[in-house]
Design a protein around this motif. Structure first.
Motif, PDB file in Angstrom:
ATOM      1  N   SER A 144       0.832  -1.216   0.000  1.00  0.00           N
ATOM      2  CA  SER A 144       0.000   0.000   0.000  1.00  0.00           C
ATOM      3  C   SER A 144       0.857   1.252   0.000  1.00  0.00           C
ATOM      4  CB  SER A 144      -0.927   0.015   1.219  1.00  0.00           C
ATOM      5  OG  SER A 144      -1.828  -1.048   1.174  1.00  0.00           O
ATOM      6  N   VAL A 145       1.937   1.228   0.761  1.00  0.00           N
ATOM      7  CA  VAL A 145       2.843   2.375   0.799  1.00  0.00           C
ATOM      8  C   VAL A 145       3.481   2.583  -0.573  1.00  0.00           C
ATOM      9  CG1 VAL A 145       5.002   3.252   1.802  1.00  0.00           C
ATOM     10  CG2 VAL A 145       3.265   2.220   3.272  1.00  0.00           C
ATOM     11  N   LEU A 146       3.859   1.478  -1.234  1.00  0.00           N
ATOM     12  CA  LEU A 146       4.428   1.586  -2.584  1.00  0.00           C
ATOM     13  C   LEU A 146       3.423   2.195  -3.563  1.00  0.00           C
ATOM     14  CD1 LEU A 146       6.243  -1.868  -2.879  1.00  0.00           C
ATOM     15  CD2 LEU A 146       7.309   0.377  -2.548  1.00  0.00           C
ATOM     16  N   ALA A 147       2.143   1.860  -3.393  1.00  0.00           N
ATOM     17  CA  ALA A 147       1.104   2.334  -4.308  1.00  0.00           C
ATOM     18  C   ALA A 147       0.790   3.815  -4.131  1.00  0.00           C
ATOM     19  CB  ALA A 147      -0.167   1.506  -4.124  1.00  0.00           C
ATOM     20  N   LEU A 148       1.197   4.399  -3.024  1.00  0.00           N
ATOM     21  CA  LEU A 148       0.940   5.824  -2.810  1.00  0.00           C
ATOM     22  C   LEU A 148       1.564   6.695  -3.893  1.00  0.00           C
ATOM     23  CD1 LEU A 148       1.286   6.220   1.062  1.00  0.00           C
ATOM     24  CD2 LEU A 148      -0.808   6.306  -0.318  1.00  0.00           C
TER      25      LEU A 148
END
Length: 180
Positions: A144-148
């Motif tokens: 999820s952090v990567l998708a930010l």
């Protein structure tokens, strides 16, 4: 029926053409592309069923090896990469965006923007983050952090989808199949 097939083919081509916009590669192996705008527009203009069919046709062509994804990628190998969740989420995202467009009485801009945000961002990220987590061996939180990194551009694309859909509704109301 013939008109629907023409629209489906046209929007399949639109997604492919948006793949010609140079991609921006991220460290996670999932590029930033303009193709998600095409996914959003499939739903907001064609509606749920036709929009999802246009995306499924696009994915079939990619699976057959046509280099239609950003950066000239295609073939079955792309379905075994960190992008797999996004690819599998494309038709669902278009369907949800179209369903919102069909079912709401909001003005075209607001309905399309809401559909693009909920379907083209929310639903697509759910699939995409899950695929990234599995393929990269990361937790859902880490993925999820990567998708930010995608979020600012995708919000811009959602607003653009709303503007394009509104312009189509004004110029050629009969072409807005999501409201027909």
């Amino acid at each position: 029926m013939e008109r629907s097939l023409s629209h489906i083919a046209l929007f399949t081509a639109l997604i492919a053409v948006l793949g010609l916009v140079p991609r921006i590669d991220l460290a996670a192996g999932v590029p930033i592309t303009a193709q998600s705008l095409g996914i959003m527009l499939c739903g907001t203009i064609l509606g749920a069923r036709r929009g999802a069919l246009a995306v499924l046709l696009f994915l079939l062509l990619v699976a057959l090896g046509l280099p239609l994804l950003a950066g000239g990628r295609g073939g079955l190998g792309v379905f075994a990469s960190p992008t797999v969740g996004f690819l599998l989420g494309f038709p669902v995202a278009a369907f949800v965006a179209g369903l919102i467009m069909e079912r709401t009485t909001l003005a075209p801009f607001w309905a399309a923007t809401a559909g693009a945000v909920i379907g083209g961002i929310g639903v697509l990220y759910l699939f995409g983050i899950t695929g990234m987590a599995i393929m990269l061996g990361k937790s859902f939180s880490e993925a999820s952090v990567l998708a930010l990194a995608f979020l600012p551009g995708d919000v811009l694309k959602a607003v653009l989808a709303g503007l394009v859909t509104q312009a189509v509704a004004r110029a050629r109301p009969a072409s807005l199949l999501a409201r027909g």
